[in-house]
Design an enzyme around this catalytic site. Structure first.
Site, PDB file in Angstrom:
ATOM      1  CE  LYS A  65      -3.845   0.002   9.657  1.00 65.91           C
ATOM      2  NZ  LYS A  65      -5.048   0.679  10.126  1.00 65.91           N
TER       3      LYS A  65
ATOM      4  CE  LYS B  62      -2.507  -1.629   1.463  1.00 66.88           C
ATOM      5  NZ  LYS B  62      -2.008  -1.155   2.718  1.00 66.88           N
TER       6      LYS B  62
HETATM    7  P1  NAP Z   1      -4.752   6.442  -1.701  1.00 66.21           P
HETATM    8  O1  NAP Z   1      -5.710   7.556  -1.563  1.00 66.21           O
HETATM    9  O2  NAP Z   1      -4.984   5.419  -2.735  1.00 66.21           O
HETATM   10  O3  NAP Z   1      -3.286   7.068  -1.910  1.00 66.21           O
HETATM   11  C1  NAP Z   1      -2.197   6.258  -2.248  1.00 66.21           C
HETATM   12  C2  NAP Z   1      -0.967   7.126  -2.441  1.00 66.21           C
HETATM   13  O4  NAP Z   1       0.143   6.277  -2.831  1.00 66.21           O
HETATM   14  C3  NAP Z   1      -1.126   8.186  -3.544  1.00 66.21           C
HETATM   15  O5  NAP Z   1      -0.395   9.328  -3.178  1.00 66.21           O
HETATM   16  C4  NAP Z   1      -0.458   7.465  -4.727  1.00 66.21           C
HETATM   17  O6  NAP Z   1      -0.011   8.329  -5.752  1.00 66.21           O
HETATM   18  C5  NAP Z   1       0.702   6.814  -4.019  1.00 66.21           C
HETATM   19  N1  NAP Z   1       1.310   5.766  -4.834  1.00 66.21           N
HETATM   20  C6  NAP Z   1       0.752   4.595  -5.219  1.00 66.21           C
HETATM   21  N2  NAP Z   1       1.629   3.876  -5.954  1.00 66.21           N
HETATM   22  C7  NAP Z   1       2.754   4.623  -6.056  1.00 66.21           C
HETATM   23  C8  NAP Z   1       4.015   4.423  -6.673  1.00 66.21           C
HETATM   24  N3  NAP Z   1       4.302   3.306  -7.350  1.00 66.21           N
HETATM   25  N4  NAP Z   1       4.948   5.396  -6.563  1.00 66.21           N
HETATM   26  C9  NAP Z   1       4.669   6.539  -5.885  1.00 66.21           C
HETATM   27  N5  NAP Z   1       3.501   6.789  -5.258  1.00 66.21           N
HETATM   28  C10 NAP Z   1       2.562   5.826  -5.337  1.00 66.21           C
HETATM   29  O7  NAP Z   1      -4.591   5.634  -0.320  1.00 66.21           O
HETATM   30  P2  NAP Z   1      -4.821   6.107   1.191  1.00 66.21           P
HETATM   31  O8  NAP Z   1      -6.192   5.732   1.608  1.00 66.21           O
HETATM   32  O9  NAP Z   1      -4.324   7.494   1.388  1.00 66.21           O
HETATM   33  O10 NAP Z   1      -3.864   5.054   1.921  1.00 66.21           O
HETATM   34  C11 NAP Z   1      -2.448   5.212   1.948  1.00 66.21           C
HETATM   35  C12 NAP Z   1      -1.877   4.175   2.911  1.00 66.21           C
HETATM   36  O11 NAP Z   1      -2.422   4.394   4.221  1.00 66.21           O
HETATM   37  C13 NAP Z   1      -2.188   2.723   2.554  1.00 66.21           C
HETATM   38  O12 NAP Z   1      -1.104   1.910   2.889  1.00 66.21           O
HETATM   39  C14 NAP Z   1      -3.396   2.411   3.429  1.00 66.21           C
HETATM   40  O13 NAP Z   1      -3.501   1.026   3.703  1.00 66.21           O
HETATM   41  C15 NAP Z   1      -3.050   3.211   4.680  1.00 66.21           C
HETATM   42  N6  NAP Z   1      -4.212   3.594   5.502  1.00 66.21           N
HETATM   43  C16 NAP Z   1      -5.320   4.169   4.930  1.00 66.21           C
HETATM   44  C17 NAP Z   1      -6.409   4.526   5.738  1.00 66.21           C
HETATM   45  C18 NAP Z   1      -7.677   5.112   5.150  1.00 66.21           C
HETATM   46  O14 NAP Z   1      -8.674   5.140   5.881  1.00 66.21           O
HETATM   47  N7  NAP Z   1      -7.717   5.564   3.923  1.00 66.21           N
HETATM   48  C19 NAP Z   1      -6.355   4.316   7.109  1.00 66.21           C
HETATM   49  C20 NAP Z   1      -5.210   3.768   7.675  1.00 66.21           C
HETATM   50  C21 NAP Z   1      -4.145   3.410   6.853  1.00 66.21           C
HETATM   51  P3  NAP Z   1      -1.014   8.748  -6.961  1.00 66.21           P
HETATM   52  O15 NAP Z   1      -1.822   9.903  -6.422  1.00 66.21           O
HETATM   53  O16 NAP Z   1      -0.109   9.113  -8.063  1.00 66.21           O
HETATM   54  O17 NAP Z   1      -1.865   7.541  -7.267  1.00 66.21           O
END
Ligand code: NAP
Length: 303
Positions: free
Chosen positions: A172, A240
């Site tokens: 990844k 990140k």
């Molecule tokens: P996001 O919308 O920012 O969601 C992040 C999640 O992590 C939220 O549920 C957040 O909770 C939680 N979180 C953050 N810090 C935390 C903590 N200390 N304790 C507990 N929960 C915590 O991000 P996302 O886009 O869904 O991405 C999530 C992951 O998937 C990341 O690693 C990203 O790199 C990966 N990813 C994302 C995509 C994309 O296109 N978006 C594609 C592939 C991979 P809160 O709601 O309370 O903030």
């Protein structure tokens, strides 16, 4: 028959993934640090868990997708973390993009509880999560991969076994290194052309007729030309992932000169306060340096 699933993390990716699992007939207990985000899932039939431990305690599978390594350590190993209560024989599937080293440590903790752990990061972004068309890159025991596959078919169209624990994440990080660099260099080229007076639509026609055409920039270009940076994949997460890739490169003695420079471009855009925008907003940082904008005539007319 549906599985009992503890689902942790209801952000951009987690919300639609959890919803698909409910719609496929699985029994979900969902946890999100900010409880309001669990409301749509509760309305769809999920139980809202008070803690990650509560989400995991009676689950056959625990699925997590949280922001970064620190978040993952918190929900898995922290006070009332999922690894406190995970059942013997359960499979913990983590789809967060985190450090492979941290992930391997979590796999050791899971093994200590008699549970399996898979690193299963994804690509396909928000629309892939909504349509169940994600691609999974998976590391861990082959036997756990085979057992998890029927469930993961609800969420993805492709599931690629990469090898031992951490191998999915290593793949990844390599993929996002390529992707981030492609978008950044596409933007640099378009800024150069715009500064010389070549319109973005003209430049795009040229790219579409050349070997530089790519599915990624086919998708991103219309958003860039409109200046629409609604986050599909937030810029802060791309930064990140480049940082994690650089850590891996340093640990393995792999020189990555172009990626190192691109990481700093994303770092600068993030420092300007653009971290919550889509990573295609990296174009605005380059535009500001060159004092020119990459917007099509049509988009400029729409204002
Ligand atoms: P996001 O919308 O920012 O969601 C992040 C999640 O992590 C939220 O549920 C957040 O909770 C939680 N979180 C953050 N810090 C935390 C903590 N200390 N304790 C507990 N929960 C915590 O991000 P996302 O886009 O869904 O991405 C999530 C992951 O998937 C990341 O690693 C990203 O790199 C990966 N990813 C994302 C995509 C994309 O296109 N978006 C594609 C592939 C991979 P809160 O709601 O309370 O903030």
């Amino acid at each position: 028959m549906g599985n009992r699933i503890g689902f942790i993390g209801l952000g951009i990716m987690g919300q639609p993934m959890a919803l698909r699992l409910i719609e496929a007939g699985h029994e979900l207990a969902v946890f999100n640090r900010t409880p309001e985000k669990a409301k749509p899932l509760e309305a769809a039939g999920a139980r809202v868990a008070a803690t990650p431990a509560d989400a995991a305690h009676d689950a056959d599978f625990v699925i997590s997708i949280v922001s970064d390594s620190a978040a993952m350590e918190e929900v898995a190993l922290g006070k009332q973390g999922a690894l406190e209560t995970i059942r013997k024989g359960a499979i913990f599937i983590d789809s967060s993009t985190i450090s492979p080293t941290v992930s391997r440590r979590l796999a050791c903790h899971a093994a200590g509880k008699g549970a399996s752990f898979l690193d299963a990061p994804v690509t396909g972004s928000k629309h892939g999560a909504e349509k169940g068309e994600l691609t999974f890159m998976i590391g861990g025991d082959r036997e756990a991969f085979d057992r998890g596959l029927p469930l993961l078919r609800t969420l993805g169209k492709k599931h690629i076994y990469c090898g031992a624990h951490g191998a999915g994440l290593s793949a990844k990080l390599a993929q996002n290194t390529i992707q981030s660099t492609m978008v950044e260099i596409f933007c640099e080229g378009f800024v150069l052309a715009a500064k010389a007076g070549v319109r973005p639509e003209t430049m795009f026609e040229i790219i579409q007729s050349s070997m530089a055409r790519a599915a990624l920039t086919d998708f991103k270009a219309p958003f860039i030309f409109k200046g629409d940076f609604t986050p599909y994949f937030p810029l802060k997460w791309m930064h990140k992932d480049l940082t994690l890739a650089m850590e891996a490169a340093y640990a393995q003695g792999v020189p990555m000169p172009a990626a190192a420079a691109v990481k700093e471009v994303y770092a600068a855009a993030k420092a300007q306060g653009k971290g919550d925008l889509d990573y295609a907003a990296v174009v605005t940082f380059l535009e500001e340096l060159a004092k020119v904008r990459v917007r099509t005539t049509e988009a400029a007319a729409e204002g």
